[in-house]
Motif scaffolding. Structure first.
Motif, PDB file in Angstrom:
ATOM      1  N   ILE A 272       5.011  -5.878  -3.893  1.00 34.12           N
ATOM      2  CA  ILE A 272       4.918  -5.564  -2.467  1.00 34.12           C
ATOM      3  C   ILE A 272       3.518  -5.933  -1.998  1.00 34.12           C
ATOM      4  CG2 ILE A 272       5.119  -3.785  -0.706  1.00 34.12           C
ATOM      5  CD1 ILE A 272       6.950  -2.247  -2.488  1.00 34.12           C
ATOM      6  N   THR A 273       3.410  -7.009  -1.243  1.00 33.66           N
ATOM      7  CA  THR A 273       2.143  -7.440  -0.681  1.00 33.66           C
ATOM      8  C   THR A 273       1.934  -6.764   0.674  1.00 33.66           C
ATOM      9  OG1 THR A 273       3.074  -9.320   0.513  1.00 33.66           O
ATOM     10  CG2 THR A 273       2.454  -9.681  -1.802  1.00 33.66           C
ATOM     11  N   PRO A 274       0.708  -6.758   1.194  1.00 30.26           N
ATOM     12  CA  PRO A 274       0.489  -6.183   2.528  1.00 30.26           C
ATOM     13  C   PRO A 274       1.384  -6.807   3.601  1.00 30.26           C
ATOM     14  CG  PRO A 274      -1.602  -6.487   1.419  1.00 30.26           C
ATOM     15  CD  PRO A 274      -0.558  -7.117   0.541  1.00 30.26           C
ATOM     16  N   ARG A 275       1.755  -8.085   3.430  1.00 33.26           N
ATOM     17  CA  ARG A 275       2.602  -8.770   4.412  1.00 33.26           C
ATOM     18  C   ARG A 275       4.034  -8.258   4.402  1.00 33.26           C
ATOM     19  NH1 ARG A 275       3.572 -13.609   2.754  1.00 33.26           N
ATOM     20  NH2 ARG A 275       4.296 -14.389   4.766  1.00 33.26           N
ATOM     21  N   ALA A 276       4.405  -7.512   3.367  1.00 33.26           N
ATOM     22  CA  ALA A 276       5.774  -7.017   3.253  1.00 33.26           C
ATOM     23  C   ALA A 276       5.942  -5.612   3.812  1.00 33.26           C
ATOM     24  CB  ALA A 276       6.218  -7.044   1.794  1.00 33.26           C
ATOM     25  N   ALA A 285      10.662   6.353   8.812  1.00 33.23           N
ATOM     26  CA  ALA A 285      10.270   5.249   7.937  1.00 33.23           C
ATOM     27  C   ALA A 285      10.971   5.320   6.586  1.00 33.23           C
ATOM     28  CB  ALA A 285       8.756   5.258   7.731  1.00 33.23           C
ATOM     29  N   THR A 286      11.070   4.168   5.939  1.00 33.32           N
ATOM     30  CA  THR A 286      11.642   4.107   4.587  1.00 33.32           C
ATOM     31  C   THR A 286      10.763   4.838   3.586  1.00 33.32           C
ATOM     32  OG1 THR A 286      12.592   1.943   5.095  1.00 33.32           O
ATOM     33  CG2 THR A 286      12.432   2.534   2.781  1.00 33.32           C
ATOM     34  N   LEU A 287       9.456   4.671   3.720  1.00 30.01           N
ATOM     35  CA  LEU A 287       8.502   5.288   2.813  1.00 30.01           C
ATOM     36  C   LEU A 287       7.481   6.084   3.613  1.00 30.01           C
ATOM     37  CD1 LEU A 287       7.691   2.150   0.623  1.00 30.01           C
ATOM     38  CD2 LEU A 287       9.319   3.962   0.058  1.00 30.01           C
ATOM     39  N   THR A 288       6.923   7.108   3.002  1.00 29.94           N
ATOM     40  CA  THR A 288       5.810   7.839   3.598  1.00 29.94           C
ATOM     41  C   THR A 288       4.717   7.984   2.552  1.00 29.94           C
ATOM     42  OG1 THR A 288       6.851   9.945   3.005  1.00 29.94           O
ATOM     43  CG2 THR A 288       7.211   9.117   5.243  1.00 29.94           C
ATOM     44  N   GLY A 289       3.499   8.150   3.043  1.00 35.57           N
ATOM     45  CA  GLY A 289       2.386   8.283   2.124  1.00 35.57           C
ATOM     46  C   GLY A 289       1.141   8.774   2.818  1.00 35.57           C
ATOM     47  N   GLU A 290       0.078   8.889   2.046  1.00 38.77           N
ATOM     48  CA  GLU A 290      -1.207   9.396   2.533  1.00 38.77           C
ATOM     49  C   GLU A 290      -2.263   8.314   2.406  1.00 38.77           C
ATOM     50  OE1 GLU A 290      -4.552  12.773   1.301  1.00 38.77           O
ATOM     51  OE2 GLU A 290      -2.546  12.827   0.410  1.00 38.77           O
ATOM     52  N   VAL A 291      -3.061   8.117   3.451  1.00 38.88           N
ATOM     53  CA  VAL A 291      -4.140   7.131   3.434  1.00 38.88           C
ATOM     54  C   VAL A 291      -5.227   7.597   2.470  1.00 38.88           C
ATOM     55  CG1 VAL A 291      -5.949   6.007   4.785  1.00 38.88           C
ATOM     56  CG2 VAL A 291      -3.671   6.348   5.776  1.00 38.88           C
ATOM     57  N   MET A 292      -5.521   6.758   1.480  1.00 42.84           N
ATOM     58  CA  MET A 292      -6.520   7.103   0.464  1.00 42.84           C
ATOM     59  C   MET A 292      -7.849   6.400   0.680  1.00 42.84           C
ATOM     60  SD  MET A 292      -4.826   9.226  -1.258  1.00 42.84           S
ATOM     61  CE  MET A 292      -6.027   9.476  -2.566  1.00 42.84           C
ATOM     62  N   ALA A 302      -8.089  -3.097   5.676  1.00 40.80           N
ATOM     63  CA  ALA A 302      -7.232  -2.993   4.499  1.00 40.80           C
ATOM     64  C   ALA A 302      -7.109  -1.517   4.158  1.00 40.80           C
ATOM     65  CB  ALA A 302      -7.822  -3.766   3.332  1.00 40.80           C
ATOM     66  N   VAL A 303      -5.885  -1.003   4.192  1.00 43.61           N
ATOM     67  CA  VAL A 303      -5.643   0.429   4.033  1.00 43.61           C
ATOM     68  C   VAL A 303      -4.851   0.667   2.746  1.00 43.61           C
ATOM     69  CG1 VAL A 303      -4.660   2.489   5.090  1.00 43.61           C
ATOM     70  CG2 VAL A 303      -5.575   0.658   6.546  1.00 43.61           C
ATOM     71  N   THR A 304      -5.370   1.537   1.888  1.00 39.47           N
ATOM     72  CA  THR A 304      -4.671   1.917   0.664  1.00 39.47           C
ATOM     73  C   THR A 304      -3.912   3.210   0.913  1.00 39.47           C
ATOM     74  OG1 THR A 304      -6.386   0.899  -0.705  1.00 39.47           O
ATOM     75  CG2 THR A 304      -4.937   2.480  -1.780  1.00 39.47           C
ATOM     76  N   VAL A 305      -2.608   3.187   0.628  1.00 41.13           N
ATOM     77  CA  VAL A 305      -1.732   4.330   0.874  1.00 41.13           C
ATOM     78  C   VAL A 305      -1.112   4.781  -0.439  1.00 41.13           C
ATOM     79  CG1 VAL A 305       0.335   5.149   2.086  1.00 41.13           C
ATOM     80  CG2 VAL A 305      -1.208   3.529   3.209  1.00 41.13           C
ATOM     81  N   ARG A 306      -1.228   6.083  -0.746  1.00 41.16           N
ATOM     82  CA  ARG A 306      -0.553   6.653  -1.916  1.00 41.16           C
ATOM     83  C   ARG A 306       0.820   7.137  -1.468  1.00 41.16           C
ATOM     84  NH1 ARG A 306      -3.516  11.464  -4.684  1.00 41.16           N
ATOM     85  NH2 ARG A 306      -2.839  12.512  -2.765  1.00 41.16           N
ATOM     86  N   LEU A 307       1.866   6.591  -2.086  1.00 42.02           N
ATOM     87  CA  LEU A 307       3.228   6.928  -1.686  1.00 42.02           C
ATOM     88  C   LEU A 307       3.596   8.330  -2.143  1.00 42.02           C
ATOM     89  CD1 LEU A 307       5.030   3.573  -2.597  1.00 42.02           C
ATOM     90  CD2 LEU A 307       4.139   4.283  -0.364  1.00 42.02           C
ATOM     91  N   GLU A 308       4.348   9.011  -1.316  1.00 44.37           N
ATOM     92  CA  GLU A 308       4.850  10.324  -1.693  1.00 44.37           C
ATOM     93  C   GLU A 308       5.983  10.160  -2.704  1.00 44.37           C
ATOM     94  OE1 GLU A 308       5.984  12.232   1.901  1.00 44.37           O
ATOM     95  OE2 GLU A 308       3.926  12.625   2.534  1.00 44.37           O
ATOM     96  N   ALA A 309       5.959  10.981  -3.730  1.00 43.92           N
ATOM     97  CA  ALA A 309       6.992  10.922  -4.767  1.00 43.92           C
ATOM     98  C   ALA A 309       7.405  12.342  -5.120  1.00 43.92           C
ATOM     99  CB  ALA A 309       6.473  10.196  -6.002  1.00 43.92           C
ATOM    100  N   VAL A 318       0.037   1.408  -2.441  1.00 42.24           N
ATOM    101  CA  VAL A 318       0.261   0.095  -1.850  1.00 42.24           C
ATOM    102  C   VAL A 318      -0.848  -0.151  -0.849  1.00 42.24           C
ATOM    103  CG1 VAL A 318       2.765   0.143  -2.143  1.00 42.24           C
ATOM    104  CG2 VAL A 318       1.753   1.059  -0.041  1.00 42.24           C
ATOM    105  N   GLN A 319      -0.992  -1.413  -0.458  1.00 40.56           N
ATOM    106  CA  GLN A 319      -1.964  -1.761   0.570  1.00 40.56           C
ATOM    107  C   GLN A 319      -1.246  -2.305   1.789  1.00 40.56           C
ATOM    108  OE1 GLN A 319      -5.320  -4.278  -0.290  1.00 40.56           O
ATOM    109  NE2 GLN A 319      -6.550  -2.494  -0.760  1.00 40.56           N
ATOM    110  N   ILE A 320      -1.754  -1.958   2.969  1.00 39.16           N
ATOM    111  CA  ILE A 320      -1.256  -2.497   4.219  1.00 39.16           C
ATOM    112  C   ILE A 320      -2.425  -2.997   5.037  1.00 39.16           C
ATOM    113  CG2 ILE A 320       0.776  -0.993   4.281  1.00 39.16           C
ATOM    114  CD1 ILE A 320      -0.753   0.726   6.323  1.00 39.16           C
ATOM    115  N   SER A 321      -2.126  -3.809   6.040  1.00 30.70           N
ATOM    116  CA  SER A 321      -3.135  -4.284   6.979  1.00 30.70           C
ATOM    117  C   SER A 321      -2.947  -3.552   8.303  1.00 30.70           C
ATOM    118  CB  SER A 321      -3.011  -5.796   7.185  1.00 30.70           C
ATOM    119  OG  SER A 321      -3.209  -6.483   5.960  1.00 30.70           O
ATOM    120  N   SER A 322      -4.049  -3.200   8.932  1.00 30.48           N
ATOM    121  CA  SER A 322      -3.990  -2.484  10.201  1.00 30.48           C
ATOM    122  C   SER A 322      -5.038  -3.042  11.157  1.00 30.48           C
ATOM    123  CB  SER A 322      -4.230  -0.987   9.977  1.00 30.48           C
ATOM    124  OG  SER A 322      -4.316  -0.293  11.208  1.00 30.48           O
TER     125      SER A 322
END
Length: 355
Positions: A272-276, A285-292, A302-309, A318-322
Motif C-alpha cells: 500500500i503506497t501513499p498513492r493508494a 472509511a474502510t480503515l481508521t487509525g491514529e496519526v503518529m 507525509a503522514v504516518t498513520v497507525r491502523l486500528e486493530a 501506513v503513510q499518506i500524503s496530505s
C-alpha cells in the motif's frame, strides 16, 4: 559488460550465487542493497580484484574471467572511482590524473595531452596545477573521474563515491554526478546502499539480496512493479501488510479490510503506497487509525498513520500524503484505491525446529 552464472564461494560459504546481468554500452548499472548483500563483491569480480568460483565475465565481448581464464585488473580496460576519491595529497590535480598513465608507461608528451583533455572534459582545465586540498568536495570528485577516464576505459566502476558525505551535499552531488556521467557518455557500474542515488543515476538497477539479484529493472519499473515484498520494503515504497481472505473479503489481524480483488489465495501480502490511500471521514472509511508522525515535504505533508486493530493484533502503519498539516494523535479515516495496490503471494511463515 555481461556476467553469466557468476558465483563466488569461500569453502562452504556462498558469497554470490548465479549472477546474470548485461550492461549495454553508454548505460549505467546501479548495484543496490544493504551491507553484506554482495554488491561490492560483484564490483570486485568485474574489476578483477577477485576471481569467480564459477561463471564468466565479458567486457566488450571479450572474456576476462571464466573457466581457465582470469585477466588482472590492468588488462581489463577499466577506470575506478573510490569511496574517498583516493587522491594523492602531494601531487597536483594534473599529477593525480596522470598517475595511471605513468604506471602504464605512456610517454610524457602524450601523457600531458591526455591529462589536459580529461580535465577539460570534467570542467577542471584551469585547475591543473592546484593541490587537491584546495578544491571543494565536488571538484575532488571530478578529479577522481578525470583520473578514471584518462586511460579511455571501457567501463568506469564507482564504489559508493558519495557515502562519506552528509545527506544535503550528497543530494546535490548526485545530480551533478549523473549529469557528468551522461555528458561523458560513460558505461558505468555504480555501487550504493542509497536507493535515491540508484534511481537518479542508473538506467538499470540491480537490487541485491543475500548474494543474488532480487530484481533487475529500469528505475521506473522497479518502483511501479517491485518483484517481491522484500524489494518493496527495502525501497520503502509503502507498507507491506499480511492479509487473510474470508467470506467477506480480506482482513488484517481480524479487522475487515474490504473486498479489494487481488489474487485467489487464502493468504497474501499487499503493498500500500501513499498513492493508494485517500483521507475520509472516520465513520464511513474502510480503515481508521491514529496519526503518529507528520513530516513536511516540498509537495505537502507525509503522514504516518497507525491502523486500528482489534484485540492484541500487531500494530501496522501506513503513510499518506496530505495538503494540510495534521495533528499527532488525531484519528483519521482512510479509503483504499484498489487498482493502485500491488499484490504478492504470502511469504512462508517461519518454522522452528523442535528440541
Amino acid at each position: 559488460m555481461a556476467a553469466h552464472g557468476l558465483s563466488l564461494a569461500y569453502g562452504q560459504t556462498q558469497i554470490l550465487r548465479g549472477i546474470d546481468v548485461a550492461l549495454p554500452g553508454g548505460q549505467t548499472l546501479a548495484l543496490l542493497g544493504p551491507s553484506g548483500c554482495g554488491k561490492t563483491t560483484l564490483l570486485r569480480l568485474v574489476a578483477g580484484l577477485l576471481a569467480p568460483t564459477s561463471g564468466e565475465i565479458r567486457i566488450d565481448g571479450q572474456m576476462v574471467a571464466g573457466p581457465g581464464l582470469f585477466l588482472p585488473p590492468e588488462k581489463r580496460g577499466l577506470g575506478m572511482v573510490f569511496q574517498d576519491y583516493a587522491l594523492w595529497p602531494h601531487l597536483t590535480v594534473a599529477g593525480n590524473v596522470a598517475f595511471p598513465l605513468e604506471m602504464a608507461g605512456v610517454g610524457r608528451a602524450e601523457r600531458e595531452t591526455r591529462v589536459a583533455a580529461a580535465l577539460d572534459r570534467v570542467g577542471l582545465a584551469a585547475m591543473a596545477d592546484r593541490s587537491p586540498s584546495a578544491l571543494s568536495g565536488g571538484q575532488q570528485q571530478r578529479v577522481a573521474i578525470a583520473r578514471a577516464i584518462v586511460g579511455e576505459p571501457r567501463i568506469v566502476l564507482f564504489d559508493e563515491p558519495l557515502s562519506n558525505l552528509d545527506r544535503e551535499l550528497r543530494e546535490t552531488m548526485v545530480a551533478e554526478l549523473g549529469a557528468l556521467i551522461r555528458g561523458l557518455g560513460l558505461t558505468a557500474i555504480y555501487v550504493t546502499h542509497d536507493q535515491s542515488e540508484a534511481l537518479t543515476l542508473a538506467d538499470q538497477v540491480a537490487v541485491m539480496e543475500a548474494g543474488q539479484i532480487a530484481q533487475l529493472s529500469a528505475p521506473e519499473d522497479l518502483v511501479e512493479h517491485p518483484a517481491s515484498p522484500k524489494v518493496a520494503e527495502f525501497l520503502r515504497l509503502g507498507a507491506v501488510l499480511p492479509l487473510v481472505r474470508d467470506g467477506q473479503g480480506w482482513s488484517l489481524g481480524g479487522r475487515p479490510f474490504g473486498a479489494l480483488g487481488g489474487p485467489d489465495f487464502a493468504r497474501a501480502e499487499v503493498l500500500i503506497t501513499p498513492r493508494a490511500l485517500l483521507l475520509a471521514e472516520a465513520g464511513s472509511a474502510t480503515l481508521t487509525g491514529e496519526v503518529m508522525a507528520v513530516q513536511y515535504r516540498d509537495t505537502g505533508y507525509a503522514v504516518t498513520v497507525r491502523l486500528e486493530a482489534p484485540g492484541a493484533a500487531p500494530a501496522q502503519t501506513v503513510q499518506i500524503s496530505s495538503d494540510t498539516r495534521m495533528r499527532v494523535g488525531e484519528r483519521v479515516g482512510l479509503n483504499i484505491i484498489s487498482e493502485r495496490l500491488r499484490w504478492f503471494p504470502a511469504r512462508p511463515e517461519p518454522t522452528f525446529a523442535k528440541e
